[in-house]
Every structure is written in structure tokens, then in C-alpha cells.
Design a protein around this motif. Structure first.
Motif, short mmCIF file in Angstrom:
data_model
loop_
_atom_site.label_atom_id
_atom_site.label_comp_id
_atom_site.label_asym_id
_atom_site.label_seq_id
_atom_site.Cartn_x
_atom_site.Cartn_y
_atom_site.Cartn_z
N ALA A 243 -38.07 39.24 -42.29
CA ALA A 243 -36.44 39.41 -42.97
C ALA A 243 -36.88 39.12 -44.22
CB ALA A 243 -36.01 38.28 -42.59
N GLN A 244 -37.96 38.54 -44.79
CA GLN A 244 -38.26 38.22 -46.39
C GLN A 244 -38.64 39.38 -47.01
OE1 GLN A 244 -38.33 34.62 -48.59
NE2 GLN A 244 -37.61 36.67 -49.30
N GLU A 245 -39.35 40.34 -46.27
CA GLU A 245 -39.75 41.47 -47.05
C GLU A 245 -38.49 42.28 -47.32
OE1 GLU A 245 -42.51 43.16 -44.20
OE2 GLU A 245 -44.01 41.78 -44.40
N ALA A 246 -37.38 42.51 -46.52
CA ALA A 246 -36.18 43.16 -46.89
C ALA A 246 -35.25 42.34 -47.63
CB ALA A 246 -35.97 43.83 -45.35
N SER A 247 -35.29 41.23 -47.93
CA SER A 247 -34.41 40.29 -48.31
C SER A 247 -34.46 40.04 -50.06
CB SER A 247 -34.06 39.14 -47.69
OG SER A 247 -33.57 39.45 -46.34
N VAL A 248 -33.42 39.93 -50.67
CA VAL A 248 -33.45 39.40 -52.04
C VAL A 248 -33.48 37.93 -52.15
CG1 VAL A 248 -32.35 39.38 -54.42
CG2 VAL A 248 -32.14 41.52 -52.83
N ALA A 249 -32.96 37.39 -51.42
CA ALA A 249 -32.81 35.82 -51.23
C ALA A 249 -34.08 35.21 -50.48
CB ALA A 249 -31.55 35.33 -50.30
N ASP A 250 -34.56 34.05 -51.17
CA ASP A 250 -35.49 33.24 -50.25
C ASP A 250 -35.20 33.09 -49.06
OD1 ASP A 250 -36.94 32.86 -52.49
OD2 ASP A 250 -35.83 31.36 -53.23
N VAL A 251 -35.98 33.35 -47.99
CA VAL A 251 -35.71 33.09 -46.44
C VAL A 251 -36.62 31.83 -45.99
CG1 VAL A 251 -35.67 33.83 -44.08
CG2 VAL A 251 -35.03 35.56 -46.26
N LEU A 252 -36.14 30.86 -45.32
CA LEU A 252 -36.97 29.71 -44.82
C LEU A 252 -36.60 29.17 -43.61
CD1 LEU A 252 -38.94 27.47 -46.31
CD2 LEU A 252 -36.94 26.14 -46.82
N LEU A 253 -37.69 29.06 -42.83
CA LEU A 253 -37.51 28.46 -41.38
C LEU A 253 -37.42 26.77 -41.45
CD1 LEU A 253 -37.29 28.80 -38.15
CD2 LEU A 253 -39.87 28.80 -38.21
N ALA A 254 -36.40 26.26 -40.85
CA ALA A 254 -36.38 25.00 -40.87
C ALA A 254 -37.23 24.31 -39.81
CB ALA A 254 -34.93 24.38 -40.14
N ASP A 255 -38.27 23.73 -40.29
CA ASP A 255 -39.35 23.39 -39.53
C ASP A 255 -39.11 21.91 -38.88
OD1 ASP A 255 -41.85 22.85 -38.64
OD2 ASP A 255 -42.95 22.17 -40.44
N VAL A 256 -38.46 21.93 -37.97
CA VAL A 256 -37.85 20.74 -37.03
C VAL A 256 -38.14 21.06 -35.71
CG1 VAL A 256 -35.67 19.39 -36.45
CG2 VAL A 256 -36.05 20.42 -38.89
N ASN A 257 -38.58 20.03 -35.01
CA ASN A 257 -38.91 19.94 -33.59
C ASN A 257 -37.59 19.54 -32.78
OD1 ASN A 257 -39.60 19.20 -30.92
ND2 ASN A 257 -41.88 19.24 -31.23
N HIS A 258 -37.09 20.31 -32.17
CA HIS A 258 -35.66 20.18 -31.45
C HIS A 258 -35.89 19.32 -30.18
CE1 HIS A 258 -34.08 22.82 -34.32
NE2 HIS A 258 -32.94 22.59 -34.13
#
Length: 508
Positions: free
Chosen positions: A111-126
Motif C-alpha cells: 500500500a505504501q508504494e501506491a500511497s502519498v501518506a505514510d503507512v504504518l502497521l501497529a506492532d502490537v501482539n493482540h
């Protein structure tokens, strides 16, 4: 496995979404089944937001389960990027996505490759973290991301601000009186001659996170949110932090003295003692109230305190140290930080309970029979069943704990709010007794079920009739004593005869 019918802290993705929706121009994507998107309703209702909550659910449905969800998640991220033009999009996993074992980081990279915004995955163990732990980790992750980004671009400011300044860390949406506390903290900092560098995450822009190292120190008013970020900034930039919650006269003064020590160590020359004395004597009414006849009448009264670490520890100290009230039990549901809580309250209470089982605290309250409870909305419900008044001091909370009027719990104005809460909680219920004497409403029907879900005691019709004849202000205590009498003797149903026998046993 035990079914949790009430929870003190929500699942991890709620914590992540609280952080994402607190920032300005940040959008959250939640990968979850339909029905798990209640966060939007909860936030818009409780916070009374004028704008839509910036969170989108990427729905896991039967088609996703059959074919996988990569294309759907990527499409949702890129679509929101085009529609909303956010600075950052945060994708939060959920229990469902964890069960499906999907490679969400790969989704984010695509998604980052096609997005202007920064894209981040929340690194949280659910499976390991709850709402509060996830919020703390997500905030730290976002701060680290933008510090690293600014450093890579050579855009990281150097040096501190010319005048003493502070970052206030941990003000967020869906927190207990957080917005009002923030206003009070800003007022306090202004009175101390300290500039506000940044307040995060509420209302902050992620583009300004690179400015965090410019502050002279960080203030973390709530232990549950902000400590990880403050420790990261201390390790990375040597920025000291103050984590003393300024709640109550004594702790507010201690917090201010710590701030004085921190900024004087960096070249300032301030002395806040006159300010502390002026505020204590003339702005805060708490010091005066503690010497008044109203407060003297509360001396020796018994109270139970339960909540998150921050508010439960602070309220325990206020009751015991500033108001002469006996705290027979202090507890918290923050089991992951139990050692800190024990260290804070051990000298101010008779008993400590660390548990996230609301039945356990309910049973403890029934056993101890305090004059008042200070807890969450769950303890308020327990108090209603036992006819014990409860002042709400911490989340989980109800819409009534998001007042439109100004009600901070921190700082010197906060001391006044706390005093009102304590006094009104102890005197609450007297009006019901007067109404029963002079008329005005029907006698309340007594709730005869036990607090625990596994309570098996019942009341017969004649037993209930006798119980309802007892004045309301002592009825709850008589009921509890009678049920204790019955349990000790293995009696399953309480009749009028059992009630009389219990009264004789205690000499009533």
C-alpha cells in the motif's frame, strides 16, 4: 477458560485506534469482522465529536476467508489515502487477523508504494497486550517512526528551546477527564513560566513529532500512556521526564518541585515554593476543607479504592494522607504494573487487590462494607447493588464521565473537584433516608442477589417483606450480615425466621 462478561480494559486494537484518532490528520484502518467497528460509535458518542471518527473497518467476511484479504486491505488503504489525504495511515491488526495469520506488514509495504501518506502497521501482539499497553506501544512506535524519518532526511532540529519548555505526553481520546486535565496542565505550566513544546497525541500533527527533542523535559501525567515514549526520548536525546501525577495537594506540590529540580539542572534558576504556598492556601480549597468540620466528620470512615494505576494510587494517597479516611482496600486492574502500584499504596491502605476480575472486587467490597467506594463504573454498579455510594475516578467510564463543564482531576483546580467528589460520595444516600421518613417516593425494592455470578442465595417472600421494613440507610448492611449468617450455616433460602436469627446472632 472463563467468560469475561465485563472487562476493565478493551482489546489491543482499541488502544491503537485511540492513538490514531487522537492525532490530527491520521487515519486508522481496522482489519476486522463486521461488528468489531464499535470504536467509531463509542468515540463519536462519548467524546461528542462534531466530525466523523477517522477510522475505517476493512471487513473480514466470507469472501475474504475464502480468497484472502490482501487486495481488500491494500485497496482500502489506497482509497482512504486518495479520499482523506492523511499524513499517516495506521493499520491495526485484530484478534481475527492474528488468527488468520495474515502478513499485514506485506500489505502495508504494498500500500505504501501506491500511497502519498505514510503507512504504518501497529506492532502490537493482540494475545499479550490489552488496550492500555497497546496505546502506549503504538504512541512510542509512531514517535520513533517520525524521529527516524526526520533524522534520515537531515531534518531533525538541534538544541533546546530558548526558554524552559515541556512536552505533555499521554493526553488522548476516550480517557478519563483527559481534555480537562490537559487544560489545567497548560494553565499550570503557564503559571510556572514553562512553554508548551508539544502535546501528544491529542490534537497533534505527526509532522511536528520531530520537534519533541527540543523540550527541556517531558511530563507524563498518566502512568498508563506515555511512559514508553518518555523513556525512548530520554534514551535517545537525554530528555528527562517527570512522571509524578499532580493529583491532590501533596502530589501536585511534589510534581512541581520535581519540575523545578529538572529545569534548574539545565541552567534555569526558578523557585516555585511561593507559588505552591499561594496555590495551596488560596486557589485549592482542599487544604482548608481538610481542617473543616465537614472533613473532620469523615475521619475514620472506611473507603475502598479501585481503578487504573494512576487514579487508584493517587486517590488512595489523597484519602489517607490528606483527609484522614481509612482505605481498607486499594486495588488496580493493571496487573502488568502491579509492583509499582504496591510500592505506591502499601503504607496508605490495609489491603491491596491486583485483579481484573470484577467479581473479585465486588466480593471484597461486600465483605469489607465500606462507607464509600471510589472506582470505575463497574464499582458504581456494585455500589448500587449494595447501597454503598461510589465516586467514579477511572475508566471504564460512562457518558456522564465526559462532562461538558470543566472538571479536571489534576492540578490545583483538580483538588477542588476531588474534594467535592469525596464529600458528596460519603454523604450520598442520606436524602433517600430522609425521603423514606417524610415520604416522597415508594420504598425501594431490595436487590437480594449476591455480587458474585455464582451466588446461590435466595430470599423468600416473607423474608423480603421483613427486610423492606428496615430503614434504607441500614438495610444494605442488614442484608449482607444476614446473607453471611446464612452462608456460614449452609442455608440456601433466607426466610423471616433466618433474618431474625441473624439479627440475634449479631446482637441487633
Amino acid at each position: 477458560m472463563k467468560l469475561a462478561y465485563w472487562m476493565y480494559a478493551g482489546p489491543a486494537h482499541i488502544g491503537t485506534l485511540r492513538i490514531a484518532s487522537s492525532f490530527k490528520n491520521v487515519h486508522g484502518i481496522m482489519h476486522a469482522p463486521l461488528g468489531d467497528d464499535y470504536f467509531n460509535v463509542m468515540r463519536s458518542m462519548l467524546e461528542r465529536e462534531r466530525d466523523f471518527t477517522p477510522v475505517t473497518a476493512s471487513i473480514v467476511d466470507r469472501n475474504v476467508l475464502a480468497r484472502g484479504s490482501q487486495e481488500k486491505v491494500v485497496d482500502n488503504i489506497t482509497r482512504k489515502d486518495a479520499e482523506e489525504h492523511p499524513d499517516l495511515i495506521v493499520l491495526t491488526p485484530t484478534c481475527t487477523s492474528s488468527i488468520l495469520q495474515e502478513d499485514l506488514q506485506n500489505f502495508v509495504d504494498r500500500a505504501q508504494e501506491a500511497s502519498v501518506a505514510d503507512v504504518l502497521l501497529a506492532d502490537v501482539n493482540h494475545y499479550r497486550f490489552n488496550e492500555m499497553q497497546a496505546a502506549d506501544r503504538t504512541l512510542e512506535q509512531i514517535v520513533q517512526y517520525y524521529i527516524a524519518k526526520a533524522r534520515k532526511k537531515g531534518d531533525l532540529p538541534e538544541g533546546k528551546t530558548a526558554k524552559p519548555s515541556v512536552n505533555i505526553i499521554g493526553i488522548s481520546t476516550l480517557a478519563f477527564h483527559s481534555h480537562h486535565d490537559c487544560t489545567e496542565l497548560k494553565r499550570l505550566m503557564a503559571d510556572l513560566g514553562i512553554e508548551i513544546n508539544e502535546i501528544i497525541p491529542e490534537g497533534a500533527s505527526v509532522l511536528n513529532l520531530k520537534n519533541l527533542p527540543k523540550a527541556w523535559f517531558n511530563l507524563v501525567p498518566y502512568r498508563e500512556l506515555g511512559l514508553m515514549t518518555a523513556r525512548y526520548l530520554e534514551k535517545e536525546f537525554g530528555t528527562p521526564y517527570v512522571d509524578i501525577t499532580p493529583m491532590g495537594v501533596v502530589e501536585t506540590a511534589r510534581c512541581i518541585r520535581k519540575i523545578q529540580q529538572v529545569i534548574n539542572a539545565q541552567g534555569a534558576n526558578v523557585d516555585y515554593e511561593n507559588f505552591i504556598n499561594e496555590q495551596t492556601l488560596h486557589v485549592s480549597q482542599a487544604a482548608w476543607f481538610s481542617r473543616s468540620i465537614d472533613c473532620q466528620n469523615l475521619t475514620g470512615k472506611k473507603a475502598v479504592v479501585f481503578g487504573d494505576n494512576t487514579h487508584a494510587a493517587a486517590m488512595t494517597k489523597i484519602l489517607a494522607r490528606e483527609m484522614g479516611i481509612q482505605v481498607v482496600l486499594a486495588g488496580t486492574y493493571c496487573k502488568y504494573d502491579a509492583d509499582w502500584f504496591r510500592e505506591q499504596v502499601s503504607e496508605y491502605c490495609d489491603e491491596i487487590l491486583i485483579s481484573d476480575d470484577n467479581g473479585a472486587i465486588g466480593d471484597a467490597i461486600a465483605r469489607l462494607e465500606p462507607s464509600a467506594i471510589f472506582g470505575t463504573q463497574m464499582e458504581r454498579h456494585v455500589g448500587k447493588r449494595l447501597d454503598i455510594p461510589c465516586g467514579v475516578i477511572a475508566a471504564p467510564i460512562h457518558i456522564q464521565n465526559f462532562p461538558i463543564g470543566y472538571k479536571p482531576f489534576l492540578g490545583y483546580e483538580g483538588t477542588n473537584q476531588v474534594v467535592d467528589l469525596v464529600y458528596n460520595s460519603f454523604t450520598l444516600g442520606m436524602e433517600d433516608h430522609l425521603l423514606e421518613i417524610f415520604g416522597g417516593h415508594d420504598t425501594k425494592e431490595v436487590i437480594t442477589k449476591g455480587i458474585s455470578a455464582d451466588s446461590d442465595l435466595g430470599w423468600s417472600r416473607d423474608g423480603l417483606a421483613e427486610l423492606n421494613k428496615i430503614p434504607g440507610f441500614v438495610r444494605g448492611k442488614v442484608k449482607r450480615n444476614t446473607e453471611k449468617f446464612a452462608r456460614e450455616r449452609g442455608i440456601g433460602e433466607i426466610t423471616a425466621e433466618v433474618l431474625y436469627a441473624a439479627k440475634e446472632a449479631v446482637g441487633a
